[in-house]
Design a protein around this motif. Structure first.
Motif, PDB file in Angstrom:
ATOM      1  N   ALA A 140       1.428 -16.934   5.939  1.00 19.75           N
ATOM      2  CA  ALA A 140       2.770 -17.514   6.042  1.00 19.75           C
ATOM      3  C   ALA A 140       3.661 -17.015   4.915  1.00 19.75           C
ATOM      4  N   ALA A 141       3.044 -16.640   3.813  1.00 16.28           N
ATOM      5  CA  ALA A 141       3.777 -16.059   2.679  1.00 16.28           C
ATOM      6  C   ALA A 141       3.147 -14.708   2.370  1.00 16.28           C
ATOM      7  N   PRO A 142       3.387 -13.708   3.208  1.00 12.65           N
ATOM      8  CA  PRO A 142       2.679 -12.423   3.111  1.00 12.65           C
ATOM      9  C   PRO A 142       2.987 -11.632   1.857  1.00 12.65           C
ATOM     10  N   LYS A 143       1.979 -10.906   1.412  1.00 17.74           N
ATOM     11  CA  LYS A 143       2.088 -10.017   0.252  1.00 17.74           C
ATOM     12  C   LYS A 143       1.572  -8.638   0.650  1.00 17.74           C
ATOM     13  N   ILE A 144       1.819  -7.683  -0.228  1.00 15.99           N
ATOM     14  CA  ILE A 144       1.226  -6.356  -0.085  1.00 15.99           C
ATOM     15  C   ILE A 144      -0.163  -6.396  -0.726  1.00 15.99           C
ATOM     16  N   VAL A 145      -1.130  -5.770  -0.077  1.00  9.71           N
ATOM     17  CA  VAL A 145      -2.512  -5.755  -0.576  1.00  9.71           C
ATOM     18  C   VAL A 145      -2.920  -4.315  -0.839  1.00  9.71           C
ATOM     19  N   LYS A 146      -3.393  -4.045  -2.052  1.00 10.26           N
ATOM     20  CA  LYS A 146      -3.878  -2.717  -2.404  1.00 10.26           C
ATOM     21  C   LYS A 146      -4.780  -2.814  -3.622  1.00 10.26           C
ATOM     22  N   CYS A 147      -5.627  -1.826  -3.793  1.00 14.67           N
ATOM     23  CA  CYS A 147      -6.497  -1.749  -4.964  1.00 14.67           C
ATOM     24  C   CYS A 147      -5.669  -1.616  -6.235  1.00 14.67           C
ATOM     25  N   GLU A 148      -6.036  -2.377  -7.261  1.00 12.85           N
ATOM     26  CA  GLU A 148      -5.398  -2.280  -8.571  1.00 12.85           C
ATOM     27  C   GLU A 148      -6.436  -1.993  -9.658  1.00 12.85           C
ATOM     28  N   GLY A 166      -2.048   3.932 -16.506  1.00 11.62           N
ATOM     29  CA  GLY A 166      -1.589   4.640 -15.319  1.00 11.62           C
ATOM     30  C   GLY A 166      -1.906   3.947 -14.015  1.00 11.62           C
ATOM     31  N   ILE A 167      -2.353   2.690 -14.086  1.00 17.44           N
ATOM     32  CA  ILE A 167      -2.718   1.948 -12.880  1.00 17.44           C
ATOM     33  C   ILE A 167      -1.448   1.508 -12.150  1.00 17.44           C
ATOM     34  N   VAL A 168      -1.424   1.681 -10.842  1.00 18.89           N
ATOM     35  CA  VAL A 168      -0.293   1.239 -10.033  1.00 18.89           C
ATOM     36  C   VAL A 168      -0.510  -0.243  -9.728  1.00 18.89           C
ATOM     37  N   GLU A 169       0.269  -1.085 -10.393  1.00 19.97           N
ATOM     38  CA  GLU A 169       0.116  -2.530 -10.283  1.00 19.97           C
ATOM     39  C   GLU A 169       1.132  -3.130  -9.309  1.00 19.97           C
ATOM     40  N   TYR A 170       0.776  -4.289  -8.777  1.00 21.11           N
ATOM     41  CA  TYR A 170       1.627  -4.982  -7.811  1.00 21.11           C
ATOM     42  C   TYR A 170       1.958  -6.371  -8.326  1.00 21.11           C
ATOM     43  N   ASP A 171       3.246  -6.718  -8.319  1.00 16.42           N
ATOM     44  CA  ASP A 171       3.716  -8.031  -8.748  1.00 16.42           C
ATOM     45  C   ASP A 171       4.344  -8.715  -7.537  1.00 16.42           C
ATOM     46  N   ALA A 172       3.614  -9.661  -6.965  1.00 21.29           N
ATOM     47  CA  ALA A 172       4.073 -10.322  -5.741  1.00 21.29           C
ATOM     48  C   ALA A 172       5.376 -11.085  -5.942  1.00 21.29           C
ATOM     49  N   SER A 173       5.652 -11.524  -7.174  1.00 21.39           N
ATOM     50  CA  SER A 173       6.862 -12.311  -7.421  1.00 21.39           C
ATOM     51  C   SER A 173       8.133 -11.486  -7.253  1.00 21.39           C
ATOM     52  N   HIS A 174       7.997 -10.150  -7.261  1.00 21.80           N
ATOM     53  CA  HIS A 174       9.157  -9.282  -7.081  1.00 21.80           C
ATOM     54  C   HIS A 174       9.230  -8.673  -5.680  1.00 21.80           C
ATOM     55  N   CYS A 175       8.223  -8.938  -4.860  1.00 18.14           N
ATOM     56  CA  CYS A 175       8.152  -8.309  -3.545  1.00 18.14           C
ATOM     57  C   CYS A 175       9.043  -9.044  -2.537  1.00 18.14           C
ATOM     58  N   VAL A 176       9.835  -8.287  -1.784  1.00 17.91           N
ATOM     59  CA  VAL A 176      10.703  -8.874  -0.750  1.00 17.91           C
ATOM     60  C   VAL A 176      10.157  -8.591   0.649  1.00 17.91           C
ATOM     61  N   GLY A 177       9.003  -7.958   0.733  1.00 22.84           N
ATOM     62  CA  GLY A 177       8.377  -7.704   2.030  1.00 22.84           C
ATOM     63  C   GLY A 177       9.021  -6.623   2.861  1.00 22.84           C
ATOM     64  N   VAL A 180      -2.075   3.575   2.214  1.00 20.86           N
ATOM     65  CA  VAL A 180      -2.871   2.586   1.491  1.00 20.86           C
ATOM     66  C   VAL A 180      -2.301   1.170   1.508  1.00 20.86           C
ATOM     67  N   PRO A 181      -1.058   0.932   1.085  1.00 25.31           N
ATOM     68  CA  PRO A 181      -0.585  -0.464   1.009  1.00 25.31           C
ATOM     69  C   PRO A 181      -0.627  -1.137   2.381  1.00 25.31           C
ATOM     70  N   LYS A 182      -1.132  -2.369   2.400  1.00 23.34           N
ATOM     71  CA  LYS A 182      -1.210  -3.124   3.649  1.00 23.34           C
ATOM     72  C   LYS A 182      -0.491  -4.466   3.488  1.00 23.34           C
ATOM     73  N   PHE A 183      -0.102  -5.036   4.604  1.00 23.44           N
ATOM     74  CA  PHE A 183       0.691  -6.260   4.624  1.00 23.44           C
ATOM     75  C   PHE A 183      -0.146  -7.405   5.182  1.00 23.44           C
ATOM     76  N   GLU A 184       0.000  -8.585   4.600  1.00 23.69           N
ATOM     77  CA  GLU A 184      -0.744  -9.760   5.057  1.00 23.69           C
ATOM     78  C   GLU A 184      -0.035 -10.370   6.285  1.00 23.69           C
ATOM     79  N   TRP A 185      -0.261  -9.781   7.423  1.00 22.91           N
ATOM     80  CA  TRP A 185       0.417 -10.233   8.632  1.00 22.91           C
ATOM     81  C   TRP A 185       0.004 -11.653   9.022  1.00 22.91           C
ATOM     82  N   LYS A 186      -1.182 -12.058   8.646  1.00 21.79           N
ATOM     83  CA  LYS A 186      -1.677 -13.373   9.055  1.00 21.79           C
ATOM     84  C   LYS A 186      -1.234 -14.493   8.119  1.00 21.79           C
TER      85      LYS A 186
END
Length: 313
Positions: free
Chosen positions: A160-168, A129-140, A152-158
């Motif tokens: 150059a190739a930003p991802k969503i950051v959250k506890c997994e 039941g863990i909410v997982e994040y796959d950066a390869s599918h993320c379009v930002g 909760v979900p946060k964005f890597e604003w700093k």
């Protein structure tokens, strides 16, 4: 024969409403429930001393860059909130004599709004039941940020190739391990839970199955009824979460939103399915547009004929 546009709209709307009403009973969906092996955490505000050992452990386990922006010179890691470098943070609630620490991280909702909003499937509810994040599918697109009621979900604003950051829930391999040394085992397979739970000196945050955590929460409340608000936050709130809370101050005071027992995605699906069931809305819309086009063309034709007669005279 002239067509009354207002009467046309009323007819189309009435037809759509009648069809929707006729299909409404078929739209009922059983609320989603946590899987039997759902893993999660229980956080108890009455036991937390604000040491922030969990914040450091989380950073190390997830190879995150220390957030030192708050202090000049960057000498001290002290995040004030979840951000692109922080998956877990301890905050302080203070109102006169009333004080409480509170831990913030992904709630791993039973029916998550973020996965419902993610159009590509970068966020999914998977094993345990863990909410997982796959950066390869993320379009930002950051729709998950807007959808999450817990912010909760946060964005890597700093980056150059930003991802969503959250506890997994530290679902990755043990810190520093490789496939060769760990055999691909996760922390859970090696008997390890989330890093934050491993280091807490007061067991203010513990991990286990959701059923075990609910049982433990009820035990604590039964043994010390005067210590807690008589409620387990996350048991039913927002459709239920796998991260649960016990508190000695009202939950809204420590930043947890007041939610109904119904999951946000469940409400969204009911509305969406009600609109699109049997393609009701699109058919009604195309009907209205078609009627307007037909009316405009007829009007143009009539005006054209009038101009021709005027020219002949």
């Amino acid at each position: 024969m002239a067509v009354d546009r207002r009467a046309l709209f009323k007819t189309v709307a009435a037809t759509g409403a009648a069809v929707a009403a006729g299909t409404a009973p078929a739209l009922a969906r059983a609320p989603r429930t946590a899987p039997p092996d759902a893993l999660g955490m229980l956080y108890d505000t009455t036991r937390c001393i604000g040491c922030k050992a969990c914040v450091v452990a989380c950073r190390e386990a997830n190879n995150l860059t220390p957030d030192t922006d708050y202090f000049e010179g960057g000498l001290y890691q002290a995040p004030t909130d979840l951000n692109g470098q922080t998956k877990n943070v301890i905050k302080l609630y203070r109102d006169g004599p009333h004080r409480s620490y509170v831990k913030a991280q992904c709630m791993h909702c039973v029916d998550p709004a973020c996965t419902n909003a993610c159009m590509i499937g970068a966020l999914k509810k998977k094993a345990h039941g863990i909410v997982e994040y796959d950066a390869s599918h993320c379009v930002g697109c950051r729709y998950c940020q807007m959808a999450c009621p817990f912010n909760v979900p946060k964005f890597e604003w700093k980056s150059a190739a930003p991802k969503i950051v959250k506890c997994e829930l530290c679902r990755h391999r043990a810190v520093g391990a490789t496939l060769a040394t760990s055999g691909g085992f996760t922390r859970y397979a090696k008997g390890k839970g989330p890093a934050c739970c491993e280091v807490c000196p007061r067991e203010a945050v513990i991990y286990g199955t959701r059923d075990e955590l609910l049982h433990e929460a009820r035990r604590r409340m039964k043994e010390n009824p005067d210590r807690y608000v008589p409620k387990i936050y996350g048991e039913t709130d927002g459709g239920g979460t796998q991260v649960l809370y016990l508190s000695h101050v009202p939950f809204d005071k420590i930043g947890l939103p007041t939610l109904s027992d119904r999951a946000i995605p469940d409400q969204q699906r009911t509305i969406q399915h009600g609109i699109y069931q049997g393609f009701i809305a699109p058919i009604a819309l195309y009907g209205v547009l078609g009627a307007v086009l037909w009316r405009n063309r007829r009007k143009s034709a009539v005006e054209g004929q009038g101009s021709e007669k005027g020219g002949e005279s």
